[in-house]
Design an enzyme around this catalytic site. Structure first.
Site, PDB file in Angstrom:
ATOM      1  CB  CYS A 381      -0.982  -0.051   1.156  1.00 42.69           C
ATOM      2  SG  CYS A 381      -2.519   0.813   0.808  1.00 42.69           S
ATOM      3  CG  HIS A 507      -3.533  -3.744   3.333  1.00 34.55           C
ATOM      4  ND1 HIS A 507      -2.477  -3.241   4.052  1.00 34.55           N
ATOM      5  CD2 HIS A 507      -4.188  -2.683   2.833  1.00 34.55           C
ATOM      6  CE1 HIS A 507      -2.498  -1.915   3.998  1.00 34.55           C
ATOM      7  NE2 HIS A 507      -3.527  -1.555   3.278  1.00 34.55           N
ATOM      8  CD  GLU A 509      -1.075  -6.236   5.471  1.00 35.13           C
ATOM      9  OE1 GLU A 509      -0.813  -6.522   4.282  1.00 35.13           O
ATOM     10  OE2 GLU A 509      -1.315  -5.063   5.844  1.00 35.13           O
TER      11      GLU A 509
HETATM   12  N1  GLN Z   1      -2.226   6.571   2.740  1.00 36.74           N
HETATM   13  C1  GLN Z   1      -2.307   5.811   1.544  1.00 36.74           C
HETATM   14  C2  GLN Z   1      -3.670   5.900   0.902  1.00 36.74           C
HETATM   15  O1  GLN Z   1      -4.620   6.291   1.526  1.00 36.74           O
HETATM   16  C3  GLN Z   1      -1.960   4.375   1.803  1.00 36.74           C
HETATM   17  C4  GLN Z   1      -2.922   3.674   2.687  1.00 36.74           C
HETATM   18  C5  GLN Z   1      -2.354   2.411   3.253  1.00 36.74           C
HETATM   19  O2  GLN Z   1      -1.155   2.205   3.240  1.00 36.74           O
HETATM   20  N2  GLN Z   1      -3.196   1.576   3.836  1.00 36.74           N
HETATM   21  O3  GLN Z   1      -3.822   5.603  -0.232  1.00 36.74           O
END
Ligand code: GLN
Length: 539
Positions: A381, A507, A509
């Site tokens: 992300c 994600h 994980e």
């Molecule tokens: N802050 C970034 C976004 O909103 C990444 C979010 C994250 O890493 N979960 O896109």
């Protein structure tokens, strides 16, 4: 008919109610039962999505896009129970429903009260887990018995037990025996008090799990049983779990907790089968290798802020029969001291998710360090965003490239907001959330690791790879190897002439289990092992 188990906690918080609930779930599943797990959080937020990770720890995301408590991550790692939006209930979400109904006039002129209206809504949320194919629903009540904000939930589960009748509901209380070093004695009084508080509410616990740093003697069991009014066989000892949390189900099994529960709830089952679980523990306890990877983040001092990431790294280790040492690196420390000093000697670098601009330059520097040294890099992300920004700046010559999250006026917004996100005003529940399909490119690392053409992974973010830069980055060797076709969004990037540089917008994980390590984490640790042995031939 679905039977219910309620797990409460006493004396103090952080005793591991989530892990114990998950362990109970695993033991019941290992007897062939179908279960669900649910967490009740008595705080007033509607969900934890708006709470700072320092305060609350990781926000766990479900397939259906709920932002939930990290205990749902434990449930997922220990069991096969389906987790969705019904699995996390908060005071805020209960009140939200009750107040919406009140505004619609659904209470027909009645005074809306804590009992029965709020407690009815809580019971309805618990009932949502009932289904013909669910044998047992386990509901964990967050907080500690005696907390003011927990009272409506305690009252609701008391009523629930009354309504279901004996033999259909079980109350498990997790408590702490206090070891007084000076007196060299294990004390049961705080436990007696906490059970006393439960009884005042009208709940008589059936089973007590006593967390303790010293083994209990016979006299302690007798004393707890006598003063807390439970049979001795229902007083279980839970020594601090060493060397890892996955031992907890085995410890509880040795004390026949599963048999006890099944007997009390009248459940006829096969014998417990923990073979698969024990095999996993054996690998965990006797690894053939060890690698060290860095996790570079902004909430490094708080273990639970990246709970699922650390867990998934451990699972990646299991897949490679390797112990994974994690070097936790504060990204601002990289900004102060430089990447070389902070990352020297690690065999891989992982940059997890995050929000806001603080510390981002340290993460970008970590990505650069990994790219230039052919060190395996895994960006998740925000970690993917950092990999893209770094590549744009230093390989594609896009000076000042950035995410508009960190710099609104960047000349090269390689990561930016989609139009639909620009309109959003509320913070809570408005990100791109939940599971979406992603098509993998043939010949990519991702395709190789997953062994599938299309995968499904969970999202929680607002910012996206900016397609206007896709071709320029690809021309220099950063390929988009995973695409969400419906909206043509880049979900995975890889660098061609690097042994293992993978950034993912989702994600992974959240879906990893110790008994089923996530393929990308397994691949990352495999690459780290190769790097350690001097080969850069991970591809
Ligand atoms: N802050 C970034 C976004 O909103 C990444 C979010 C994250 O890493 N979960 O896109």
């Amino acid at each position: 008919m679905t039977k219910h188990i309620f797990v409460t906690g006493g004396v103090c918080s952080s005793l591991g109610k989530g892990l114990n609930s998950a362990s109970i779930g695993l033991l019941l599943e290992s007897r062939g039962l179908k279960i669900r797990l649910q967490k009740i959080d008595p705080y007033v937020n509607v969900d934890p999505g708006t709470i700072n990770p320092y305060e609350h720890g990781e926000v766990y995301v479900t397939d259906d896009g709920a932002e939930t408590d990290l205990d749902l991550g434990h449930y997922t790692r220990f069991t096969n129970a389906m987790v969705d939006k019904d699995c996390n209930v908060t005071t805020g979400s209960v009140y939200q429903t009750v107040l919406q109904r009140e505004r619609r006039g659904e209470f027909l002129g009645k005074t809306v009260q804590m009992i029965p209206h709020v407690t009815d809504e809580i019971k309805a949320r618990i009932r949502k887990l009932d289904a013909p194919d669910v044998d047992v629903a386990i509901t964990e009540i967050g907080g500690t018995v005696g907390d003011i904000e927990g009272l409506p939930f305690m009252e609701a589960i008391r009523q629930f037990g009354q309504e279901c009748g004996p033999g259909n509901v079980l109350y498990v209380h997790l408590t702490l025996l206090v070891y007084l070093r000076a007196a060299q004695e294990l004390k049961t009084k705080p436990t007696q008090h906490s059970v006393g508080t439960l009884r005042q509410i009208g709940i008589i616990p059936d089973i007590l799990i006593c967390r303790t740093e010293k083994p209990m003697a016979r006299e302690h069991v007798e004393k707890v049983a006598l003063f807390c009014n439970v049979p001795e066989e229902c007083v279980l000892e839970e020594l601090d779990a060493k060397p890892n949390i996955y031992q907890i189900p085995v410890m509880l099994r040795e004390q026949k907790l599963d048999e006890l529960i099944c007997r009390r709830l009248g459940l006829e089952t096969r014998q417990t089968d923990l073979k698969h679980w024990r095999e996993m523990l054996d690998v965990l306890d006797n690894p053939d290798h060890a690698v060290e990877v860095a996790v570079v983040g902004k909430y490094i001092s708080r273990q639970s802020a990246y709970e699922s990431v650390y867990a998934a790294l451990e699972h990646g280790g299991i897949a490679n029969r390797s112990h994974v040492r994690v070097r936790r690196v504060e990204s601002e420390e990289i900004e102060a001291k430089g990447a070389a000093e902070c990352l020297d000697g690690v065999h891989g670098v992982l940059v997890p998710g995050g929000f806001g601009g603080r510390g981002i330059e340290g993460k970008i520097a970590a990505a650069r360090y990994a790219r230039e040294r052919a060190l395996p890099y895994f960006g998740i992300c925000l970690g993917m965003h950092c990999g893209v920004i770094e590549f744009s700046r230093h390989t594609c010559g896009l000076e000042g490239a950035n995410s508009t999250e960190a710099n609104r006026d960047t000349p090269h917004p390689v990561i930016s907001l989609l139009e639909e996100q620009r309109q959003v005003e509320d913070l809570g529940g408005t990100m791109r959330l939940g599971a979406q399909p992603c098509a993998l490119e043939d010949g990519s690392l991702a395709r190789r690791h997953y062994g599938q053409d299309v995968i499904s992974e969970r999202h929680r973010h607002r910012y996206e790879f900016n397609n206007a830069y896709r071709d320029r980055l690809a021309a220099r060797g950063m390929r988009s190897t995973g695409i969400y076709r419906e909206q043509d969004l880049v979900e995975i990037v890889e660098i061609e002439d690097h042994p293992w540089f993978v950034g993912v917008q989702f994600h992974p994980e959240f879906k990893s289990k110790p008994t089923a390590p996530h393929p990308l984490f397994a691949g990352f640790i495999e690459a780290a092992l190769k790097h350690q042995h001097g080969g850069s031939e991970a591809r």
